[in-house]
Scaffold this motif. Structure first.
Motif, mmCIF file in Angstrom:
data_model
loop_
_atom_site.group_PDB
_atom_site.id
_atom_site.type_symbol
_atom_site.label_atom_id
_atom_site.label_comp_id
_atom_site.label_asym_id
_atom_site.label_seq_id
_atom_site.Cartn_x
_atom_site.Cartn_y
_atom_site.Cartn_z
ATOM 1 N N PHE A 9 0.851 -1.179 0.000
ATOM 2 C CA PHE A 9 0.000 0.000 0.000
ATOM 3 C C PHE A 9 0.889 1.231 0.000
ATOM 4 O O PHE A 9 2.073 1.157 0.327
ATOM 5 N N ARG A 10 0.326 2.376 -0.345
ATOM 6 C CA ARG A 10 1.089 3.609 -0.268
ATOM 7 C C ARG A 10 0.186 4.751 0.160
ATOM 8 O O ARG A 10 -1.025 4.736 -0.075
ATOM 9 N N GLN A 11 0.822 5.732 0.779
ATOM 10 C CA GLN A 11 0.099 6.921 1.194
ATOM 11 C C GLN A 11 0.954 8.136 0.930
ATOM 12 O O GLN A 11 2.043 8.265 1.489
ATOM 13 N N LYS B 140 -3.184 12.561 1.049
ATOM 14 C CA LYS B 140 -4.033 11.626 0.324
ATOM 15 C C LYS B 140 -4.327 10.400 1.181
ATOM 16 O O LYS B 140 -3.613 10.110 2.137
ATOM 17 N N GLU B 141 -5.367 9.689 0.803
ATOM 18 C CA GLU B 141 -5.703 8.465 1.509
ATOM 19 C C GLU B 141 -4.779 7.334 1.086
ATOM 20 O O GLU B 141 -4.231 7.343 -0.024
ATOM 21 N N ARG B 142 -4.647 6.370 1.968
ATOM 22 C CA ARG B 142 -3.850 5.203 1.635
ATOM 23 C C ARG B 142 -4.539 4.405 0.528
ATOM 24 O O ARG B 142 -5.764 4.263 0.528
ATOM 25 N N GLU B 143 -3.736 3.897 -0.398
ATOM 26 C CA GLU B 143 -4.300 3.121 -1.489
ATOM 27 C C GLU B 143 -3.515 1.826 -1.672
ATOM 28 O O GLU B 143 -2.333 1.739 -1.367
ATOM 29 N N SER B 144 -4.232 0.839 -2.180
ATOM 30 C CA SER B 144 -3.595 -0.435 -2.471
ATOM 31 C C SER B 144 -2.793 -0.313 -3.755
ATOM 32 O O SER B 144 -3.216 0.342 -4.705
ATOM 33 N N VAL B 145 -1.621 -0.931 -3.767
ATOM 34 C CA VAL B 145 -0.756 -0.903 -4.942
ATOM 35 C C VAL B 145 -0.728 -2.268 -5.631
ATOM 36 O O VAL B 145 -0.938 -2.372 -6.833
ATOM 37 N N GLU C 72 -3.033 -2.288 -8.799
ATOM 38 C CA GLU C 72 -3.788 -1.066 -9.029
ATOM 39 C C GLU C 72 -3.506 -0.594 -10.450
ATOM 40 O O GLU C 72 -2.394 -0.763 -10.966
ATOM 41 N N SER D 163 -2.881 2.121 -12.030
ATOM 42 C CA SER D 163 -1.836 3.081 -12.382
ATOM 43 C C SER D 163 -0.435 2.479 -12.354
ATOM 44 O O SER D 163 0.509 3.096 -12.862
ATOM 45 N N TYR E 167 5.449 3.735 1.471
ATOM 46 C CA TYR E 167 4.947 2.427 1.067
ATOM 47 C C TYR E 167 4.944 1.492 2.274
ATOM 48 O O TYR E 167 5.932 1.402 3.003
#
Length: 118
Positions: free
Chosen positions: A36-38, A42-47, A60, A62, A93
């Motif tokens: 995951f990354r933040q 911004k909100e944390r997102e799954s990678v 993800e 992108s 990350y």
């Protein structure tokens, strides 16, 4: 289980980094590891994610075609190879582990900073 993330750093756009996530141990309940990354503000997102058994992967949108997640079961380690890095990949990350039967990732590593300069 404890997770140790490492491998972050400063890289120019277009460059590469490889992150590592080492688990202190593995049990039969451990099903999946995710990155995951933040980014700031911004909100944390799954990678990306990968299952310990079978190695099923998910990405993800992108990062598809640029990042590759893999695992070394013998070393209890999951890797995230990041190529063609972009400034928008800059973030902290984290890796996390999810057990069988659980929908949430319950164990988290400490995070590693990735900074991509333009």
């Amino acid at each position: 289980v404890q997770l140790q993330a490492s491998g972050g750093g400063l890289v120019q756009a277009g460059g590469s980094l490889r992150l590592s996530c080492k688990a202190s141990r593995r049990t039969f309940d451990m099903f999946e590891v995710g990155w995951f990354r933040q980014a700031p503000g911004k909100e944390r997102e799954s990678v990306a994610s990968i299952t310990w058994t079978g190695g099923r992967t998910d990405y993800e949108d992108s990062v598809k075609g640029r990042f590759t997640i893999s695992r070394d079961n013998a070393k209890n380690t999951v890797y995230l190879q990041m190529n063609s890095l972009k400034p928008e990949d800059t973030a902290v990350y984290y890796c996390a582990s999810r057990d069988i039967g659980h929908s949430d990732f319950g164990s988290w590593g400490q995070g590693t900073q990735v900074t991509v300069s333009s």
